[in-house]
Design a protein around this motif. Structure first.
Motif, short mmCIF file in Angstrom:
data_model
loop_
_atom_site.label_atom_id
_atom_site.label_comp_id
_atom_site.label_asym_id
_atom_site.label_seq_id
_atom_site.Cartn_x
_atom_site.Cartn_y
_atom_site.Cartn_z
N HIS A 43 -19.65 9.22 23.16
CA HIS A 43 -20.16 10.34 22.37
C HIS A 43 -20.45 9.93 20.93
CE1 HIS A 43 -17.33 11.88 25.47
NE2 HIS A 43 -18.34 12.67 25.74
N GLY A 44 -20.21 8.67 20.60
CA GLY A 44 -20.42 8.21 19.24
C GLY A 44 -19.16 8.17 18.41
N GLU A 45 -18.00 8.29 19.07
CA GLU A 45 -16.73 8.34 18.33
C GLU A 45 -16.56 7.14 17.40
OE1 GLU A 45 -15.77 10.47 22.30
OE2 GLU A 45 -17.03 8.79 21.62
N GLU A 46 -16.95 5.96 17.86
CA GLU A 46 -16.73 4.75 17.08
C GLU A 46 -17.97 4.30 16.31
OE1 GLU A 46 -13.70 3.64 16.88
OE2 GLU A 46 -13.04 5.12 18.38
N THR A 47 -19.10 4.97 16.52
CA THR A 47 -20.35 4.43 15.98
C THR A 47 -21.15 5.38 15.11
OG1 THR A 47 -21.50 5.09 18.01
CG2 THR A 47 -20.64 2.84 17.92
N TYR A 48 -21.03 6.69 15.32
CA TYR A 48 -21.93 7.60 14.60
C TYR A 48 -21.49 7.74 13.14
CZ TYR A 48 -25.26 11.16 13.51
OH TYR A 48 -26.32 11.84 12.93
N VAL A 49 -22.44 7.50 12.24
CA VAL A 49 -22.19 7.63 10.80
C VAL A 49 -23.12 8.71 10.25
CG1 VAL A 49 -22.23 6.48 8.56
CG2 VAL A 49 -21.54 5.21 10.61
N GLY A 50 -22.55 9.74 9.65
CA GLY A 50 -23.35 10.83 9.10
C GLY A 50 -23.88 10.53 7.71
N HIS A 51 -24.94 11.27 7.33
CA HIS A 51 -25.56 11.10 6.02
C HIS A 51 -25.88 12.44 5.36
CE1 HIS A 51 -26.35 7.25 8.10
NE2 HIS A 51 -26.22 6.73 6.90
N ASP A 52 -25.01 13.43 5.58
CA ASP A 52 -25.12 14.75 4.95
C ASP A 52 -26.43 15.46 5.26
OD1 ASP A 52 -22.62 14.76 3.77
OD2 ASP A 52 -23.31 13.85 1.91
N ARG A 53 -26.99 15.22 6.42
CA ARG A 53 -28.25 15.88 6.78
C ARG A 53 -28.06 17.38 7.02
NH1 ARG A 53 -28.40 10.93 9.72
NH2 ARG A 53 -30.22 9.63 9.24
N LEU A 54 -26.84 17.79 7.40
CA LEU A 54 -26.59 19.19 7.74
C LEU A 54 -25.46 19.77 6.90
CD1 LEU A 54 -26.72 18.81 11.64
CD2 LEU A 54 -28.61 19.38 10.09
N ARG A 55 -25.38 19.36 5.67
CA ARG A 55 -24.28 19.75 4.80
C ARG A 55 -24.12 21.26 4.73
NH1 ARG A 55 -19.69 18.12 3.59
NH2 ARG A 55 -20.63 16.02 3.60
N ASP A 56 -22.92 21.75 5.10
CA ASP A 56 -22.51 23.14 5.03
C ASP A 56 -23.35 24.08 5.91
OD1 ASP A 56 -20.44 22.54 3.25
OD2 ASP A 56 -21.77 22.72 1.51
N GLN A 57 -23.96 23.53 6.94
CA GLN A 57 -24.64 24.36 7.93
C GLN A 57 -23.62 24.90 8.93
OE1 GLN A 57 -28.54 24.53 8.16
NE2 GLN A 57 -27.82 24.32 6.07
N VAL A 58 -24.00 25.98 9.61
CA VAL A 58 -23.17 26.56 10.67
C VAL A 58 -23.93 26.42 11.99
CG1 VAL A 58 -22.14 28.66 11.60
CG2 VAL A 58 -22.05 28.20 9.13
N ALA A 59 -23.33 25.70 12.92
CA ALA A 59 -23.98 25.44 14.20
C ALA A 59 -23.19 26.07 15.34
CB ALA A 59 -24.09 23.94 14.44
N VAL A 60 -23.91 26.68 16.27
CA VAL A 60 -23.33 27.17 17.52
C VAL A 60 -23.86 26.29 18.65
CG1 VAL A 60 -23.19 29.09 19.16
CG2 VAL A 60 -23.17 29.55 16.69
N ILE A 61 -22.94 25.70 19.40
CA ILE A 61 -23.32 24.80 20.49
C ILE A 61 -22.71 25.32 21.77
CG2 ILE A 61 -23.24 22.44 21.37
CD1 ILE A 61 -22.74 21.50 18.49
N THR A 62 -23.54 25.68 22.75
CA THR A 62 -23.01 26.08 24.05
C THR A 62 -22.84 24.83 24.92
OG1 THR A 62 -25.15 26.48 25.12
CG2 THR A 62 -24.19 28.29 23.83
#
Length: 302
Positions: A43-62
């Motif tokens: 799932h990217g646990e060891e590899t995904y690095v974020g870059h603040d693309r979604l800073r302080d957004q609210v997401a709903v994921i079903t």
């Protein structure tokens, strides 16, 4: 992904899952895979690095507890979003694990066990998201149900058809209608389609039908809400290794899953999550009504 990974041959970036033709209990969850098979999804646990693309957004994921949904929750959190995770009742262990991943990224996780085949459950999910986090900036309609039937149409019961339609189509329709009043200009909706939308397998005829419907719904809704500054897109995964696969497909199909793609292997959830990040972020600000295929090279055309 890390810099080292970005330079790797994509045919070798992930090994083909070693399933030994085993079939997992239905409906399929991460805990069934972990420790039981040499096939734990990445799932990217060891590899995904974020870059603040979604800073302080609210997401709903079903369907956010496992598979692609978990990878998207992980990526969104590391990009700075708080996440509401809707998941099928009974999948609590997976959901708690996903919530820990979100919280480890320093973001809020709201868990909502539910079954979205009922309209009132969809309303309750939207109400909970607004109550807990104030609004909805990103809606990811990812929850899905499939059950392969080797006999095709003759073996697809009305009961199965009803469940597939309600989970994959009705819930998406209801959630979009209910969430839109709480979405501001700049918000996004991302619906999970599939390569099945244009290359339907006879054993998945009901599922494939819903995935084609999702594409058409996405394009129509995108035109309807564009003037409100809300974008609507779809991600169409190909053969992605999630617990749904060994739980719902025949043993022989599981063992060779993804090998017929040009890249010669099944994809991993982490490789799909980046498409959701792109479509949710301002980097895709001039894209709406589109289908982004993540299929290992097999075309999605409609």
């Amino acid at each position: 992904m890390s810099a080292d990974q970005s330079r790797q041959d994509p045919t070798e970036l992930h090994e083909q899952p070693d399933t030994e033709g085993e079939e997992l209990p239905k409906p399929g969850d991460e805990s069934s895979v972990t420790g039981e098979m040499d096939a734990e999804p990445d799932h990217g646990e060891e590899t995904y690095v974020g870059h603040d693309r979604l800073r302080d957004q609210v997401a709903v994921i079903t369907g956010g507890d496992s598979g692609i949904g978990r990878a998207v929750a992980l990526a969104f959190a590391r990009e700075g979003a708080d996440v509401v995770i809707a998941y099928l009742e009974g999948e609590d262990e997976d959901a708690r694990m996903t919530a820990r991943i979100v919280e480890d990224a320093g973001r809020r996780a709201v868990l909502v066990p539910t079954d979205l085949v009922q309209e009132e459950a969809c309303q309750a999910l939207v109400d909970r998201a607004v109550q807990e986090l104030g609004r909805i900036d990103i809606l990811v309609n990812n929850a899905a149900y499939q059950m392969a039937q080797p006999g095709g149409l003759a073996d697809i019961t009305t009961e199965q058809l009803d469940r597939v339609m309600r989970t994959n189509i009705y819930a998406m329709f209801w959630l979009c209608r209910m969430a839109l009043p709480h979405m501001r200009p700049g918000s996004t909706i991302i619906n999970t389609s599939s390569i099945q939308s244009s290359q339907p397998s006879p054993a998945l005829l009901d599922y494939a039908t819903t995935k084609a419907g999702i594409v058409n719904f996405t394009r129509g809704l995108a035109r309807a809400v564009a003037e409100k500054g809300i974008r609507v897109n779809s991600v169409a995964p190909g053969p992605i290794w999630t617990p749904l696969i060994p739980a719902t497909m025949p043993d022989d199909k599981v063992a060779s899953f993804g090998e017929d793609t040009p890249l010669g292997r099944a994809g991993q959830p982490a490789e799909v999550a980046t498409a959701f990040v792109y479509l949710a972020s301002p980097e895709s600000s001039y894209i709406t009504g589109e289908v982004l295929a993540v299929t290992g090279g097999n075309p999605v055309t409609m």
